[in-house]
Design a protein around this motif. Structure first.
Motif, short mmCIF file in Angstrom:
data_model
loop_
_atom_site.label_atom_id
_atom_site.label_comp_id
_atom_site.label_asym_id
_atom_site.label_seq_id
_atom_site.Cartn_x
_atom_site.Cartn_y
_atom_site.Cartn_z
N ARG A 202 33.96 -13.88 25.59
CA ARG A 202 33.19 -14.14 26.80
C ARG A 202 34.03 -13.86 28.06
NH1 ARG A 202 29.09 -18.34 26.75
NH2 ARG A 202 30.42 -19.53 25.33
N SER A 227 33.58 -11.89 19.82
CA SER A 227 33.19 -13.25 19.47
C SER A 227 31.67 -13.35 19.52
CB SER A 227 33.78 -14.24 20.47
OG SER A 227 33.13 -14.07 21.73
N SER A 260 38.40 -17.93 23.14
CA SER A 260 39.02 -19.25 23.18
C SER A 260 39.60 -19.67 21.83
CB SER A 260 38.00 -20.29 23.65
OG SER A 260 36.91 -20.36 22.76
C1 FAD Z 1 26.28 -21.89 13.64
C2 FAD Z 1 27.32 -21.25 14.49
C3 FAD Z 1 27.92 -20.10 14.04
C4 FAD Z 1 28.87 -19.45 14.82
N1 FAD Z 1 29.44 -18.33 14.33
C5 FAD Z 1 30.39 -17.70 15.08
C6 FAD Z 1 31.03 -16.51 14.62
O1 FAD Z 1 30.77 -16.03 13.52
N2 FAD Z 1 31.96 -15.93 15.42
C7 FAD Z 1 32.30 -16.44 16.67
O2 FAD Z 1 33.14 -15.84 17.37
N3 FAD Z 1 31.71 -17.56 17.10
C8 FAD Z 1 30.76 -18.18 16.36
N4 FAD Z 1 30.15 -19.30 16.87
C9 FAD Z 1 30.39 -19.67 18.28
C10 FAD Z 1 31.67 -20.44 18.54
O3 FAD Z 1 31.44 -21.80 18.33
C11 FAD Z 1 32.11 -20.24 20.02
O4 FAD Z 1 31.07 -20.64 20.87
C12 FAD Z 1 32.46 -18.78 20.35
O5 FAD Z 1 33.36 -18.27 19.38
C13 FAD Z 1 33.07 -18.70 21.74
O6 FAD Z 1 33.30 -17.37 22.09
P1 FAD Z 1 34.42 -17.01 23.16
O7 FAD Z 1 35.73 -17.50 22.70
O8 FAD Z 1 34.30 -15.56 23.47
O9 FAD Z 1 33.91 -17.79 24.47
P2 FAD Z 1 34.53 -19.04 25.20
O10 FAD Z 1 34.73 -20.16 24.27
O11 FAD Z 1 33.68 -19.24 26.39
O12 FAD Z 1 35.97 -18.54 25.64
C14 FAD Z 1 36.21 -17.58 26.60
C15 FAD Z 1 37.73 -17.53 26.80
O13 FAD Z 1 38.05 -16.49 27.70
C16 FAD Z 1 39.11 -16.93 28.54
N5 FAD Z 1 39.05 -16.14 29.77
C17 FAD Z 1 38.07 -16.13 30.72
N6 FAD Z 1 38.35 -15.25 31.68
C18 FAD Z 1 39.53 -14.68 31.35
C19 FAD Z 1 40.36 -13.72 31.97
N7 FAD Z 1 40.01 -13.12 33.12
N8 FAD Z 1 41.52 -13.38 31.36
C20 FAD Z 1 41.90 -13.97 30.20
N9 FAD Z 1 41.16 -14.90 29.58
C21 FAD Z 1 39.98 -15.24 30.14
C22 FAD Z 1 38.86 -18.40 28.75
O14 FAD Z 1 40.07 -19.08 29.08
C23 FAD Z 1 38.30 -18.83 27.39
O15 FAD Z 1 39.33 -19.29 26.54
C24 FAD Z 1 29.22 -19.98 16.08
C25 FAD Z 1 28.63 -21.15 16.52
C26 FAD Z 1 27.70 -21.79 15.74
C27 FAD Z 1 27.08 -23.05 16.23
#
Ligand code: FAD
Ligand code: AMP
Lengths: 309, 251
Positions: A202, A227, A260
């Motif tokens: 994200r 992700s 994350s």
């Molecule tokens: C039933 C179920 C199944 C799921 N299955 C999966 C799956 O298979 N795979 C999966 O990935 N997730 C899955 N999820 C979702 C999971 O729980 C998380 O919500 C998801 O992985 C979060 O994605 P993310 O880390 O990209 O986003 P976020 O948690 O929002 O993290 C974004 C990160 O980016 C960092 N960031 C922001 N801007 C910058 C920048 N400019 N420079 C550097 N860093 C930055 C932030 O510090 C943060 O750590 C599932 C959830 C459920 C409920």
């Protein structure tokens, strides 16, 4: 022990990597026949026959099998299953669709996502997004299992197994039909088999910004992952999702950018040999599994990394 | 047309589970439980289909111990019309094959036109019940759905597959298992939570169905996966590149 291994067929092509990895697992159980089912799959059958350690390749070539729909595939496999102690396939989306249906038809349980084989009836599989590993013993007369490919090294080539055509009673059912495929263009290594994976989350912020991830991937000759949050937001297509409910990868190098490190994501990549994380939040959970963590803004770090590589 | 939605009570997805040190399983005492997230998505879709006039009734069904009533009340508060609990002994392990047999029995009794289930329960990660159910009923299946369109006794379903998306058509009755991107489930509003208390919830002992639901798998042991050892933080991109080259040798 005799094992029926279901080859993963994509259109008419053999998914050689996934099939060879499942073969490595199957070979631990006994003599392995490979079933190649589809329409126009003779090339795929030849390729399967070239894998080392295959007793026979069975080819079911028929129009009703052309799209590997679950109903005719399960019919075919259940019909053959009685001659085998095990029916096994790689845990691809294709065979996760088909093999539980086969098990249901045979009135046996399915062993999903097997990561270890202790003996002919005892298997290890992850539960709770890989936060626990269960060892289970099956009492069923035929064991039906999908194999997590990331957990096995592929069987080598160098075989020359005999190929036998098998009859398919064309139970062309009106119950289901294929409409269309909308496949992502594959212009770089395939995610599940790549040696290097670069994934964006994200934090990447938009579909346009995702080009940064692709530039880094190009430099590293890597596959691109994402992700769930990045896929949900439309930054990347669904087939890039890595995690508990997406693809499970274990490359030599995994680079997580703006991710994350939720347990659901870790479930899909924490067995990578080397993990690099780039995240601006020094407390992000991804750093707990990263061998090298860089705390910083990805919009500065990734271009600089691309330049220095 | 009636839509049957099987919902499972599972450890909440935010909980980091603990494995009991003696290998006997995962600690479930005093852990937050919720409806399996995929089942919320399935239920949401069923409710939307009813709102659009494509379904007459949405029935939520759970197989589990008495506590699963809580999950069914949540389903009723979201908008299911009624609920059925097939009650099993506390702590009993009901495998997907047995669950599928019980769902099949209810689907037949109710003459359901569609079973909408989750693709995967996030506790056992089996991804199997829907496919087994379709086999038992001898119905067509469409798994991993990210879009569902009902028209003229059939469903057109877009499926998430390894290479992207696949669209298939299935005749009804059918089993459809749902993936993450199908919809975003609604929250139950307070008035609907109150109303749900009055909606019918039937409780039936599993034994009443006379089916073989004994487990086929014996759990020998449950252990924690090997922990990954924490690594180091690097101070700059230059240092990262140097480590990748010299220390890890991956470049
Ligand atoms: C039933 C179920 C199944 C799921 N299955 C999966 C799956 O298979 N795979 C999966 O990935 N997730 C899955 N999820 C979702 C999971 O729980 C998380 O919500 C998801 O992985 C979060 O994605 P993310 O880390 O990209 O986003 P976020 O948690 O929002 O993290 C974004 C990160 O980016 C960092 N960031 C922001 N801007 C910058 C920048 N400019 N420079 C550097 N860093 C930055 C932030 O510090 C943060 O750590 C599932 C959830 C459920 C409920
Ligand atoms: N005990 C249960 N009660 C109700 N539904 C269930 C149960 N177990 C599984 N299901 C349904 O089957 C789906 C797939 O579960 P599984 O095959 O266990 O991964 C879930 O998302 C539910 O819709």
């Amino acid at each position: 022990m005799t094992v029926l291994l279901i080859a993963e067929i994509n259109g008419t092509r053999l998914e050689a990597d996934a099939t060879a990895k499942a073969l490595a697992a199957a070979a631990r159980l006994g003599a392995v026949d490979i079933l190649v089912a589809g329409e126009g799959v003779s090339t795929a059958a030849n390729e399967a026959a070239g894998l080392a350690g295959v007793a026979r390749v069975l080819v079911a070539d028929h129009a009703v099998l052309g799209r590997q729909l679950a109903e005719p595939m399960a019919e075919l496999i259940a019909g053959l299953a009685g001659r085998y102690t095990h029916v096994i396939g790689p845990a691809t989306a294709g065979l996760k669709n088909i093999l539980p249906r086969v098990a249901g038809r045979l009135d046996v349980m399915i062993l999903s996502d097997v990561i270890g084989i202790l003996d002919a009836e005892t298997f290890e599989r992850p539960i709770y997004a890989g936060n626990a590993i269960q060892t289970v013993r099956s009492a069923d007369p035929i064991k039906v299992a999908t194999i997590r490919t990331a957990a096995f090294a592929p069987a080598p080539r160098g075989g020359s197994a005999p190929i036998e055509a098998i009859e398919v009673a064309p139970a062309a059912s009106a119950a289901s039909h294929w409409v269309e495929d909308r496949l992502s263009v594959a212009d770089r290594p395939e995610l599940s088999s790549a040696g290097v994976v670069v994934s964006g989350g994200r934090g990447v912020g938009s579909k346009e910004n995702f080009a940064l991830i692709e530039q880094l991937a190009d430099k590293l000759g890597a596959a691109v992952g994402a992700s769930r949050a990045a896929v949900d937001a439309g930054y990347a297509p669904n087939d890039r999702q890595v995690g508990q409910t997406g693809k499970v990868v274990a490359p030599a190098l995994y680079v997580a950018v703006g991710i994350s490190g939720a347990i659901q994501h870790l479930a899909g990549m924490k067995d990578s040999k080397l993990i690099v994380a780039i995240n601006k939040d020094e407390d992000a959970p991804i750093f707990a599994v990263a061998d090298y963590g860089l705390v910083g803004d990805l919009f500065q770090a990734v271009p600089e990394l691309v330049e220095r590589l | 047309m009636k839509i049957l939605v099987p919902v499972k009570r599972v450890v909440d997805y935010n909980v980091k589970i603990r494995v009991r040190p003696d290998g006997s399983g995962v600690e479930l005492a005093n852990v937050k439980m919720s409806m399996n997230p995929f089942d919320e998505i399935a239920l949401e879709e069923a409710i939307r289909l009813k709102e659009k006039g494509a379904a007459s009734e949405v029935i939520a069904l759970s197989i589990g111990a008495a506590a699963s009533q809580e999950t069914l009340r949540t389903a009723l508060a979201m908008g299911a019309d009624r609920a059925i609990l097939i009650e099993t002994a506390p702590g009993a392990d009901i495998e997907p094959l047995a669950v599928a047999k019980l769902i099949a029995a209810v689907a037949r009794e109710e003459e359901a036109g569609l079973v909408l289930c989750g693709k995967q329960a996030i506790d056992n990660d089996m991804n199997a019940t829907g496919q087994m159910l379709a086999a038992i009923l001898d119905w067509p299946q469409a798994t991993f759905a990210s879009e569902i369109r009902l028209e003229g006794g059939a469903a057109q379903v877009t499926r998430e597959v390894d290479g992207g998306l696949q669209v298939i058509g299935v005749a009804l009755p059918a089993v459809i298992s749902v993936d993450l991107r199908l919809n975003e489930p609604r929250y139950a509003s307070l008035p609907n939570i109150m109303k749900a208390k009055k909606k019918p919830l039937a409780i039936r002992p599993a034994g009443e169905f006379g089916l073989d639901i004994a487990p086929r798998l014996t759990v020998v042991t449950t252990v924690e996966p090997p922990a990954r050892k924490g690594g180091v933080k690097v101070g700059s991109v230059a240092e990262l590149v140097a480590k990748l080259k010299d220390e890890a040798g991956v470049l």
